[in-house]
Design an enzyme around this catalytic site. Structure first.
Site, PDB file in Angstrom:
ATOM      1  N   LYS A  76       0.811  -1.230   0.000  1.00  0.00           N
ATOM      2  CA  LYS A  76       0.000   0.000   0.000  1.00  0.00           C
ATOM      3  C   LYS A  76       0.840   1.274   0.000  1.00  0.00           C
ATOM      4  O   LYS A  76       0.514   2.261   0.657  1.00  0.00           O
ATOM      5  CB  LYS A  76      -0.981   0.014   1.180  1.00  0.00           C
ATOM      6  CG  LYS A  76      -1.834  -1.234   1.297  1.00  0.00           C
ATOM      7  CD  LYS A  76      -2.448  -1.669  -0.028  1.00  0.00           C
ATOM      8  CE  LYS A  76      -3.387  -0.628  -0.625  1.00  0.00           C
ATOM      9  NZ  LYS A  76      -3.812  -1.020  -2.015  1.00  0.00           N
ATOM     10  N   THR A  80       0.897  -0.332  -7.324  1.00  0.00           N
ATOM     11  CA  THR A  80       0.105  -0.446  -8.554  1.00  0.00           C
ATOM     12  C   THR A  80       0.429   0.691  -9.513  1.00  0.00           C
ATOM     13  O   THR A  80       0.562   0.483 -10.732  1.00  0.00           O
ATOM     14  CB  THR A  80      -1.393  -0.439  -8.220  1.00  0.00           C
ATOM     15  OG1 THR A  80      -1.667  -1.450  -7.243  1.00  0.00           O
ATOM     16  CG2 THR A  80      -2.229  -0.702  -9.458  1.00  0.00           C
ATOM     17  N   HIS A 143       6.970  -7.852  -2.381  1.00  0.00           N
ATOM     18  CA  HIS A 143       6.827  -7.088  -1.141  1.00  0.00           C
ATOM     19  C   HIS A 143       7.900  -7.491  -0.127  1.00  0.00           C
ATOM     20  O   HIS A 143       7.911  -6.971   0.994  1.00  0.00           O
ATOM     21  CB  HIS A 143       5.451  -7.346  -0.513  1.00  0.00           C
ATOM     22  CG  HIS A 143       4.323  -6.573  -1.140  1.00  0.00           C
ATOM     23  ND1 HIS A 143       4.410  -5.223  -1.428  1.00  0.00           N
ATOM     24  CD2 HIS A 143       3.078  -6.965  -1.529  1.00  0.00           C
ATOM     25  CE1 HIS A 143       3.269  -4.822  -1.970  1.00  0.00           C
ATOM     26  NE2 HIS A 143       2.449  -5.849  -2.038  1.00  0.00           N
ATOM     27  N   ARG A 165       6.104   5.333   0.871  1.00  0.00           N
ATOM     28  CA  ARG A 165       5.076   6.359   1.088  1.00  0.00           C
ATOM     29  C   ARG A 165       5.072   6.719   2.560  1.00  0.00           C
ATOM     30  O   ARG A 165       5.499   5.925   3.393  1.00  0.00           O
ATOM     31  CB  ARG A 165       3.725   5.745   0.682  1.00  0.00           C
ATOM     32  CG  ARG A 165       2.536   6.677   0.673  1.00  0.00           C
ATOM     33  CD  ARG A 165       1.307   5.883   0.296  1.00  0.00           C
ATOM     34  NE  ARG A 165       0.172   6.724  -0.047  1.00  0.00           N
ATOM     35  CZ  ARG A 165      -1.022   6.266  -0.382  1.00  0.00           C
ATOM     36  NH1 ARG A 165      -1.234   4.946  -0.421  1.00  0.00           N
ATOM     37  NH2 ARG A 165      -2.008   7.098  -0.674  1.00  0.00           N
ATOM     38  N   ARG A 301      -8.073   3.738  -4.967  1.00  0.00           N
ATOM     39  CA  ARG A 301      -8.997   4.417  -4.062  1.00  0.00           C
ATOM     40  C   ARG A 301      -8.884   5.929  -4.281  1.00  0.00           C
ATOM     41  O   ARG A 301      -9.589   6.499  -5.083  1.00  0.00           O
ATOM     42  CB  ARG A 301      -8.723   4.019  -2.603  1.00  0.00           C
ATOM     43  CG  ARG A 301      -9.851   4.375  -1.648  1.00  0.00           C
ATOM     44  CD  ARG A 301      -9.569   3.872  -0.249  1.00  0.00           C
ATOM     45  NE  ARG A 301      -8.389   4.474   0.345  1.00  0.00           N
ATOM     46  CZ  ARG A 301      -8.370   5.639   1.005  1.00  0.00           C
ATOM     47  NH1 ARG A 301      -9.495   6.309   1.145  1.00  0.00           N
ATOM     48  NH2 ARG A 301      -7.263   6.107   1.513  1.00  0.00           N
ATOM     49  N   LYS A 302      -7.971   6.586  -3.562  1.00  0.00           N
ATOM     50  CA  LYS A 302      -7.796   8.035  -3.718  1.00  0.00           C
ATOM     51  C   LYS A 302      -6.417   8.384  -4.256  1.00  0.00           C
ATOM     52  O   LYS A 302      -6.271   9.180  -5.175  1.00  0.00           O
ATOM     53  CB  LYS A 302      -8.013   8.746  -2.387  1.00  0.00           C
ATOM     54  CG  LYS A 302      -9.452   8.881  -1.955  1.00  0.00           C
ATOM     55  CD  LYS A 302      -9.529   9.775  -0.713  1.00  0.00           C
ATOM     56  CE  LYS A 302     -10.951  10.016  -0.298  1.00  0.00           C
ATOM     57  NZ  LYS A 302     -11.031  10.896   0.903  1.00  0.00           N
TER      58      LYS A 302
END
Length: 341
Positions: A76, A80, A143, A165, A301-302
């Protein structure tokens, strides 16, 4: 013997007895008080999905090519997005944007995850993805932390693109992404974990593929020691100046953008096409699942920097995270931007 070619079962199988014996000696903890995690080589995994066997298969049998390009990431953190960017940059002559396979294929279907797509459920080997038949450059993802990677990746000329991130956006994104599999694991009627639950486990390092900071720092140090081997990217930097960082990606993979491509707007075209808002509208991402669990659309998502401010993260939690960042990152030269500048 080429480890990427099909072999008979005796040659390639990691036997269940070995896996079970190894599992018995591993430290254990609970993630969100609902999912058992086990620690292997310093990092936490959920081994009820045969992941330990996947790790052992991956470590023992994957043979990297010098031309391989491998995206690495903590879950996350922009995986992607980077998959779609890397695929588009590498294949821009073969597949111009208007003909991109990304129109009908999810980025995770075009850049396969080694542990989930290639070596998962190792007893079913050979997998559909015949590694020896893939043309170069092969594009993969993992990962796994750097220490867990197969030796062939570390010693070969293959290159790693690592994306990370800021930790607060990472845990919020994980919270949304994990809702469906947690419901399937513990039942629809069970109360879902709160953001406080995620936060506490994250800070304690009890996260799948965690601890987060140790994962990031490993790749950060490698990018400083081996800048031609590891390219370190921050999600926030990509959002702030995508043109600059797409150029970095092109240079790093040996396919730099030419002046004529810049004049013709090729870089901007890739940026716009690979934006989250565009990707979520493509047919290949609207329906279906990845790894039999995750809805394809759940990967988009956002994608906003600082989205954590829209959730119940208190000032005390922010202060605790800032102190943790200072403690973990001190002396590394690495920092995170929690809010957009």
């Amino acid at each position: 013997m080429n480890p990427n070619e099909p072999h008979n079962d005796q040659e390639i199988i990691v036997h269940d007895e070995e896996v079970e014996q190894l599992k018995q000696g591993l430290p254990k903890t609970m993630f969100l008080n609902k999912i058992e995690l086990e620690k292997y080589q310093g990092f936490w995994y959920s081994f009820n999905t045969n992941m330990l066997k996947s790790i052992l298969m991956f470590q023992r049998h994957f043979q990297a090519r010098d031309t391989d390009l491998i995206i690495a990431s903590f879950p996350k953190t922009g995986t992607t997005w980077l998959k779609s960017i890397l695929y588009s940059v590498v294949n821009r002559f073969k597949h111009p944007i208007k003909q991109s396979p990304l129109f009908s294929n999810h980025p995770h279907e075009l850049v396969c995850c080694l542990e989930y797509d290639i070596y998962r459920d190792a007893f079913e080997y050979p997998r559909p993805h015949h590694l020896n038949e893939l043309p170069s450059p092969r594009l993969f993802h993992t990962h796994f932390p750097y220490m867990t990677l197969p030796e062939s990746i570390k010693v070969s000329g293959c290159r790693i693109l690592y994306i990370t991130r800021n930790p607060l956006d990472t845990l919020v994104s994980m919270m949304y992404f994990a809702m469906k599999p947690i419901k399937e694991l513990v039942g629809e009627d069970v109360e879902l974990p709160s953001i406080e639950d995620y936060f506490e486990d994250f800070c304690e390092g009890k996260f799948i593929n965690g601890p987060f900071f140790e994962h990031v720092i490993e790749y950060w140090k490698q990018s400083l020691e081996q800048p031609k081997k590891v390219l370190f990217l921050k999600y926030e930097d990509l959002k702030k100046d995508p043109i600059l960082h797409l150029k970095r990606v092109g240079e790093f993979v040996g396919m730099p953008f030419t002046e004529s491509e810049e004049r013709e707007g090729v870089i901007k075209e890739i940026i716009e096409f690979c934006s989250i808002n565009n990707l979520k509208e493509l047919e290949g991402n609207k329906s279906g699942v990845i790894n039999k669990i995750y809805d394809k659309k759940s990967y988009f998502r956002k994608g906003e920097v600082g989205d954590w401010t829209n959730h119940n993260i208190t000032p005390a939690m922010v202060e605790k995270m800032k102190k943790l960042m200072q403690e973990k990152l001190e002396g590394t030269g690495l920092s995170f931007q929690l809010l957009p500048h």
